[in-house]
Scaffold this active site. Structure first.
Site, PDB file in Angstrom:
ATOM      1  N   GLU A 173       0.833  -1.202   0.000  1.00 35.09           N
ATOM      2  CA  GLU A 173       0.000   0.000   0.000  1.00 35.09           C
ATOM      3  C   GLU A 173       0.872   1.258   0.000  1.00 35.09           C
ATOM      4  OE1 GLU A 173      -3.378   0.086  -0.341  1.00 35.09           O
ATOM      5  OE2 GLU A 173      -3.062  -2.067  -0.692  1.00 35.09           O
ATOM      6  N   TRP A 178       1.879   1.652  -3.515  1.00 31.82           N
ATOM      7  CA  TRP A 178       0.792   2.277  -4.291  1.00 31.82           C
ATOM      8  C   TRP A 178       0.834   3.799  -4.103  1.00 31.82           C
ATOM      9  CZ3 TRP A 178      -2.307   1.025  -8.120  1.00 31.82           C
ATOM     10  CH2 TRP A 178      -2.689  -0.300  -8.339  1.00 31.82           C
ATOM     11  N   TRP A 222     -21.006  10.325 -19.961  1.00 30.88           N
ATOM     12  CA  TRP A 222     -21.480  10.284 -18.580  1.00 30.88           C
ATOM     13  C   TRP A 222     -22.902  10.827 -18.481  1.00 30.88           C
ATOM     14  CZ3 TRP A 222     -18.241   7.606 -15.683  1.00 30.88           C
ATOM     15  CH2 TRP A 222     -16.872   7.616 -15.966  1.00 30.88           C
ATOM     16  N   ASN A 264     -10.913   2.121   3.266  1.00 32.11           N
ATOM     17  CA  ASN A 264     -10.423   2.040   1.890  1.00 32.11           C
ATOM     18  C   ASN A 264     -11.249   1.101   1.009  1.00 32.11           C
ATOM     19  OD1 ASN A 264      -8.350   2.749  -0.146  1.00 32.11           O
ATOM     20  ND2 ASN A 264      -7.889   0.564  -0.047  1.00 32.11           N
ATOM     21  N   TRP A 313     -16.423  10.492 -12.876  1.00 32.90           N
ATOM     22  CA  TRP A 313     -15.566  10.268 -11.705  1.00 32.90           C
ATOM     23  C   TRP A 313     -15.062  11.578 -11.104  1.00 32.90           C
ATOM     24  CZ3 TRP A 313     -10.617  12.178 -11.886  1.00 32.90           C
ATOM     25  CH2 TRP A 313     -10.060  12.420 -13.166  1.00 32.90           C
ATOM     26  N   TRP A 362      -9.900   7.094  -7.844  1.00 31.30           N
ATOM     27  CA  TRP A 362     -11.104   7.332  -8.633  1.00 31.30           C
ATOM     28  C   TRP A 362     -10.943   6.878 -10.072  1.00 31.30           C
ATOM     29  CZ3 TRP A 362     -16.046   8.150  -7.736  1.00 31.30           C
ATOM     30  CH2 TRP A 362     -16.417   8.485  -6.432  1.00 31.30           C
TER      31      TRP A 362
END
Length: 459
Positions: free
Chosen positions: A267, A270, A299, A334, A352, A375
């Site tokens: 993590e 990331w 969208w 998360n 998004w 996102w």
């Protein structure tokens, strides 16, 4: 006299800019408040309050080191070079010391300061490995996380990730003057402030929960995650300190990919990955899709649907509980961030960017790199995003990660009476009148999303 320019790095330990400034001689500290710029960046009032509290705590620590901290307001980044030029002349500043930030406007601000001829010395303190140091054989930034992590781990094995110690006081203690920021505030008292607390929270997590992190991290009712993200976002903790503590207690973590420690270190990788991407691809700071094909996705425009999602009134209990957790606490687990992001972008087909902005406006741990990365991952528009055809089923996610409905009951008290079997999607005859009906059928939404995102699979 040297100047420490404080940004989002509210710590004394492992602060490269602070250590370098004090080593160079007498130092004073400056925090520049930029309310107009913060509004444009959608700074959450709860994060502003947290920042103000952390700033005052750090200023008290600096006072013990003999460093006076001052706060000045410069509404826009564009006005900072001229302000700093005057400030340096008034205080006879020989060098400005600061830690870098990866966001585009912040990078441009620093370049403008350097272009103005000011003696700005920049240090890397926001990542474990500095952006630009982890790259493919061709010398490019990775576009997929797994090979990035492999190279990242190889670099770690070469050393160089040990945190810096706290600097030695260079002068007698000075008086501390409280600082107030001119920005809308929301109470952040749920989160204690201070480097000492953050270090203790890190130590407690590593000693008592890290071993089982992989097994329980996705269960929001169990509170098994580190909850350190607000401290990382504000730089109260450095990621190097987190990695160091994990490896101190689990020396073989990097060689044990199935362990809880390796999972958590991933993590942290990331986090570095998204920050490196922000530097390598500045368009990500400007609201652009990483994947060009995503520009052709259409969208839906529905303020009613978006508002229902924001309020936690979608009719899907896990989604609603997660959004209510965000609204009430300024934080969200998360796993639930992925669930609600998938629901907004795939079930409701809402852009998004609207979800990213809402998170920025609400989260105490808002961080552009992680927020944008998460996102775009959920929306299948980003770097190393989930395939467009992977659409989270909110009921299945609920049954899997909140099987007893404990988390749902905490934030959706109107569903408390339902059994574990019925709480994940209440049947019409069991659903309380005051609880929203499901706003869209999952099967219908999935097919609609597959049609809409088919553009990502062409060519």
């Amino acid at each position: 006299m040297n100047l420490l320019w404080i940004r989002k790095d509210f710590r004394i330990n492992d602060n490269p800019a602070l250590s370098a400034a004090l080593a160079a001689g007498p130092t004073r500290a400056l925090f520049i408040s930029s309310p107009t710029q913060w509004h444009q960046h959608h700074l959450a009032p709860i994060q502003a309050d947290f920042m103000q509290r952390q700033l005052n705590t750090m200023a008290q620590q600096l006072a013990q080191l003999g460093v006076v901290t001052e706060c000045c307001q410069v509404d826009r980044f564009a006005d900072i070079p001229s302000f700093l030029s005057d400030y340096c002349q008034r205080h006879q500043i020989l060098g400005i010391y600061a830690n870098t930030e990866p966001e585009l406007n912040e990078v441009r601000r620093d370049k403008a300061v350097l272009s103005a001829g000011l003696p700005l010395h920049l240090f890397e303190g926001h990542s474990i490995l500095a952006p630009g140091t982890v790259y493919t054989q061709a010398g490019d930034m990775f576009k997929v996380f797994t090979p990035f992590r492999k190279q990242w781990l190889a670099k770690l094995a070469q050393g160089g990730s040990v945190p810096l110690p706290a600097p030695t006081p260079m002068a007698a203690p000075v008086e501390f003057t409280p600082i107030t920021l001119a920005y809308p505030m929301r109470d952040s008292q749920l989160w204690p402030v201070g480097e000492e607390h953050a270090q203790q929270a890190l130590s407690d997590f590593v000693q008592h929960r890290l071993a089982d992190y992989k097994s329980y991290r996705d269960m929001p009712a169990l509170e098994q995650t580190s909850c350190l993200s607000p401290y990382l976002a504000m730089g109260v903790l450095s990621p190097r300190q987190c990695l160091h503590q994990a490896r101190l207690h689990f020396p073989d973590a990097l060689e044990q990919p199935d362990s809880g420690a390796f999972c958590w270190i991933s993590e942290l990788a990331w986090r570095d990955f998204y920050r490196h991407l922000l530097i390598a691809h500045p368009k990500l700071s400007m609201g652009h899709n990483f994947v060009a094909k995503a520009d052709h996705a259409v969208w839906r425009e529905s303020e009613a649907d978006f508002n229902a999602w924001c309020a936690g009134e979608t009719g899907y209990p896990l989604v609603d509980a997660a959004m209510r957790q965000l609204n009430q606490t300024g934080w969200m687990h998360n796993r639930l961030r992925m669930v609600v992001a998938s629901f907004l972008t795939k079930h409701l087909l809402i852009d998004w960017r609207k979800g990213e902005r809402y998170f920025s406006e609400q989260l105490i741990d808002a961080d552009l790199a992680a927020n944008n990365g998460g996102w775009q991952w959920a929306a299948s528009t980003g770097c190393d995003a989930q395939p467009y055809f992977r659409i989270f089923n909110p009921v299945r996610q609920s049954e899997r990660f909140d099987p007893d409905g404990t988390f749902i009951r905490k934030y959706c008290p109107e569903l408390t009476h339902l059994s574990a079997k019925n709480i994940h999607l209440p049947k019409p005859e069991l659903r309380p009148i005051r609880y929203a009906k499901p706003m869209v059928d999952h099967s219908f939404a999935r097919k609609r999303a597959l049609d809409a995102f088919a553009v990502l699979g062409k060519g």
